[in-house]
Design an enzyme around this catalytic site. Structure first.
Site, PDB file in Angstrom:
ATOM      1  N   SER A 129     -73.836 -28.571 -25.300  1.00 43.60           N
ATOM      2  CA  SER A 129     -73.131 -28.145 -26.511  1.00 43.60           C
ATOM      3  C   SER A 129     -72.695 -26.703 -26.431  1.00 43.60           C
ATOM      4  O   SER A 129     -73.338 -25.872 -25.790  1.00 43.60           O
ATOM      5  CB  SER A 129     -74.092 -28.306 -27.699  1.00 43.60           C
ATOM      6  N   TYR A 154     -82.149 -26.663 -32.478  1.00 42.07           N
ATOM      7  CA  TYR A 154     -81.347 -27.737 -31.831  1.00 42.07           C
ATOM      8  C   TYR A 154     -80.569 -27.138 -30.660  1.00 42.07           C
ATOM      9  O   TYR A 154     -80.664 -27.618 -29.528  1.00 42.07           O
ATOM     10  CB  TYR A 154     -80.368 -28.376 -32.828  1.00 42.07           C
ATOM     11  N   LYS A 158     -80.821 -27.511 -26.247  1.00 39.78           N
ATOM     12  CA  LYS A 158     -79.724 -27.751 -25.290  1.00 39.78           C
ATOM     13  C   LYS A 158     -79.746 -26.688 -24.196  1.00 39.78           C
ATOM     14  O   LYS A 158     -79.592 -26.970 -23.015  1.00 39.78           O
ATOM     15  CB  LYS A 158     -78.365 -27.742 -26.010  1.00 39.78           C
TER      16      LYS A 158
HETATM   17  C1  WQD Z   1     -68.097 -27.015 -38.915  1.00 35.60           C
HETATM   18  C2  WQD Z   1     -67.584 -26.020 -39.931  1.00 35.60           C
HETATM   19  C3  WQD Z   1     -69.243 -25.254 -41.477  1.00 35.60           C
HETATM   20  C4  WQD Z   1     -69.816 -28.986 -43.695  1.00 35.60           C
HETATM   21  C5  WQD Z   1     -71.438 -28.879 -34.705  1.00 35.60           C
HETATM   22  C6  WQD Z   1     -72.531 -29.857 -34.518  1.00 35.60           C
HETATM   23  C7  WQD Z   1     -73.473 -29.397 -33.468  1.00 35.60           C
HETATM   24  C8  WQD Z   1     -72.717 -29.001 -32.217  1.00 35.60           C
HETATM   25  C9  WQD Z   1     -71.642 -27.975 -32.529  1.00 35.60           C
HETATM   26  C10 WQD Z   1     -72.666 -30.739 -30.583  1.00 35.60           C
HETATM   27  C11 WQD Z   1     -68.575 -24.887 -40.175  1.00 35.60           C
HETATM   28  C12 WQD Z   1     -68.118 -26.014 -42.192  1.00 35.60           C
HETATM   29  C13 WQD Z   1     -69.341 -28.070 -42.755  1.00 35.60           C
HETATM   30  C14 WQD Z   1     -69.540 -28.771 -45.073  1.00 35.60           C
HETATM   31  C15 WQD Z   1     -68.347 -26.768 -44.504  1.00 35.60           C
HETATM   32  N1  WQD Z   1     -72.104 -30.126 -31.615  1.00 35.60           N
HETATM   33  N2  WQD Z   1     -68.619 -26.987 -43.166  1.00 35.60           N
HETATM   34  N3  WQD Z   1     -68.809 -27.663 -45.422  1.00 35.60           N
HETATM   35  O1  WQD Z   1     -71.880 -26.281 -37.343  1.00 35.60           O
HETATM   36  O2  WQD Z   1     -69.914 -26.211 -35.762  1.00 35.60           O
HETATM   37  O3  WQD Z   1     -71.913 -27.702 -35.318  1.00 35.60           O
HETATM   38  O4  WQD Z   1     -70.803 -28.566 -33.517  1.00 35.60           O
HETATM   39  O5  WQD Z   1     -73.693 -30.476 -30.065  1.00 35.60           O
HETATM   40  O6  WQD Z   1     -74.336 -30.489 -33.186  1.00 35.60           O
HETATM   41  O7  WQD Z   1     -73.195 -29.987 -35.752  1.00 35.60           O
HETATM   42  O8  WQD Z   1     -70.268 -28.240 -37.122  1.00 35.60           O
HETATM   43  O9  WQD Z   1     -69.242 -29.775 -38.725  1.00 35.60           O
HETATM   44  O10 WQD Z   1     -71.497 -28.725 -39.317  1.00 35.60           O
HETATM   45  O11 WQD Z   1     -69.438 -27.331 -39.312  1.00 35.60           O
HETATM   46  O12 WQD Z   1     -67.709 -25.761 -44.869  1.00 35.60           O
HETATM   47  O13 WQD Z   1     -69.945 -29.557 -45.971  1.00 35.60           O
HETATM   48  O14 WQD Z   1     -67.424 -26.702 -41.172  1.00 35.60           O
HETATM   49  O15 WQD Z   1     -69.635 -24.123 -42.235  1.00 35.60           O
HETATM   50  O16 WQD Z   1     -67.852 -23.692 -40.363  1.00 35.60           O
HETATM   51  P1  WQD Z   1     -70.986 -26.980 -36.420  1.00 35.60           P
HETATM   52  P2  WQD Z   1     -70.153 -28.598 -38.668  1.00 35.60           P
END
Ligand code: WQD
Length: 352
Positions: A129, A154, A158
């Site tokens: 990741s 998490y 990784k």
């Molecule tokens: C994306 C953006 C949130 C929900 C993910 C995976 C993690 C890893 C990396 C593989 C952020 C914003 C989200 C909401 C929001 N992948 N958001 N409101 O945190 O980049 O991590 O990619 O290993 O496992 O979870 O992804 O989709 O949680 O957030 O504003 O209700 O969307 O703040 O900026 P993230 P995400």
């Protein structure tokens, strides 16, 4: 040997990326066995993969933390290579229950590597990741960017897993590993028979948007619009899950043809393009013709401000490039949510 006789073990193969990768492997003529403990997925995904491809993969319910069960799996099968997805992956939960994440993600990995070496299965693709980069100083991040203290346990599992695999590949000459560092996987297969199928309320953006649009939730929060980005919301590199799945087949082919140049290789899998939360929301509304009821709230702890990847190495060395754009991402995600809703509604009426 032809691809038909190449047997791939896919751990976590009933999960989101695992199921999409299994579809691509089967369609490329590989034989697949899925090993999954169904702790965060459903057995019906095996049927869906069989329906899409016309070839049902073998399925074994196994917890990789159970060393005897893992050893038995390798005694009963002869695998040519492994794609290792199985891991807990909720960033938020890992902060409140870190030991659950270290035990599951690392003990499972060590049991898998030990059993694979004993059985002579020496090729592995590892699901890593972009979280290993933490908050990068320079963008886009490339594979030589410093691996930093990830923002969550998490992400740390990784990072540690990569270190375990790098050391194992150095110690055991036969072991060859390709670690694929995903950015943000989104979207669904165009059949709408498989997709992101969270158990419990989702934390990540796309399923939050699709559940908001279908009415499973009546609001959502954008976590912060005061970041140092053009529209103030966080930037990520969103990649269609089918593009991601295809990259795993390319990596498997590279290992099986012994084309890898090092015993441990890493590749970023993204589009190279950063998109903000608000841009994704706007695209979702425009492409799908829906209005999303969101409100701006405070920043989410652990979020990095912006990250997107250089895909130069995957393009030139693997010969792989993401092809599906944001419109296909939001359209396929929405089609999957609507199909899921229809399926759940027909199940409910059937049970009346
Ligand atoms: C994306 C953006 C949130 C929900 C993910 C995976 C993690 C890893 C990396 C593989 C952020 C914003 C989200 C909401 C929001 N992948 N958001 N409101 O945190 O980049 O991590 O990619 O290993 O496992 O979870 O992804 O989709 O949680 O957030 O504003 O209700 O969307 O703040 O900026 P993230 P995400």
């Amino acid at each position: 040997m032809s691809e038909l006789t190449k047997h791939i073990l896919v751990t976590g193969g009933t999960g989101y990326i695992g199921s999409h990768t299994t579809v691509e492997l089967l369609q490329e003529g590989y034989r697949v066995t899925i090993a999954d403990d169904l702790s965060n997925s459903r057995a019906e995904v095996v049927d869906a993969v069989g329906e899409i491809t016309g070839k049902r993969p073998a399925f074994v319910n196994v917890d990789l933390c159970n060393k005897d069960a893992v050893d038995a799996l390798f005694k009963a099968n002869s695998f040519d290579a492994i794609i290792h997805f199985a891991a807990h992956k909720q960033v938020g939960e890992s902060v409140t229950a870190p030991l659950k994440y270290y035990r599951n993600n690392l003990t499972g990995l060590i049991n898998l590597v030990e059993a694979s070496l004993t059985s002579g299965t020496t090729r592995m693709v590892f699901s890593s990741s972009c979280t290993v980069y933490g908050q990068p100083d320079r963008l886009p991040v490339d594979e030589n960017s410093p691996v930093r203290q990830p923002e969550s346990p998490y992400g740390n599992t990784k990072k540690i897993a990569e270190e375990i695999l790098r050391d194992a590949a150095a110690a055991y000459a036969a072991l060859k590993v390709i670690s694929l560092r995903y950015f943000n996987p989104v979207g669904a297969h165009n059949s709408s028979l498989i997709g992101e199928y969270p158990i419990g309320p989702p934390q990540n953006l796309m399923p939050v948007l699709t559940q908001l649009a279908i009415g499973k939730r009546n609001s959502m929060e954008v976590f912060g619009d005061d970041y140092n980005t053009p529209d103030g919301s966080c930037i990520r590199d969103y990649i269609h899950v089918v593009d991601l799945a295809k990259a795993h087949v390319v990596a498997i082919r590279r290992l099986l043809s012994a084309s890898n140049s090092d015993a441990f290789e890493t590749f970023n899998l993204g589009t190279g393009k950063g998109l903000s939360v608000l841009e994704v929301i706007r695209a979702f509304e425009e492409v799908n013709g829906v209005k999303l009821n969101y409100r701006i709230s405070g920043r989410r702890p652990g979020d990095v401000e912006q990250i997107y990847g250089s895909t130069e190495k995957a393009n030139t060395v693997l010969g792989w490039k993401a092809e599906l754009n944001l419109n296909e991402m939001v359209k396929s995600a929405w089609a999957w949510e609507k199909m899921l809703d229809k399926k759940e509604k027909s199940k409910n009426t059937a049970s009346l």
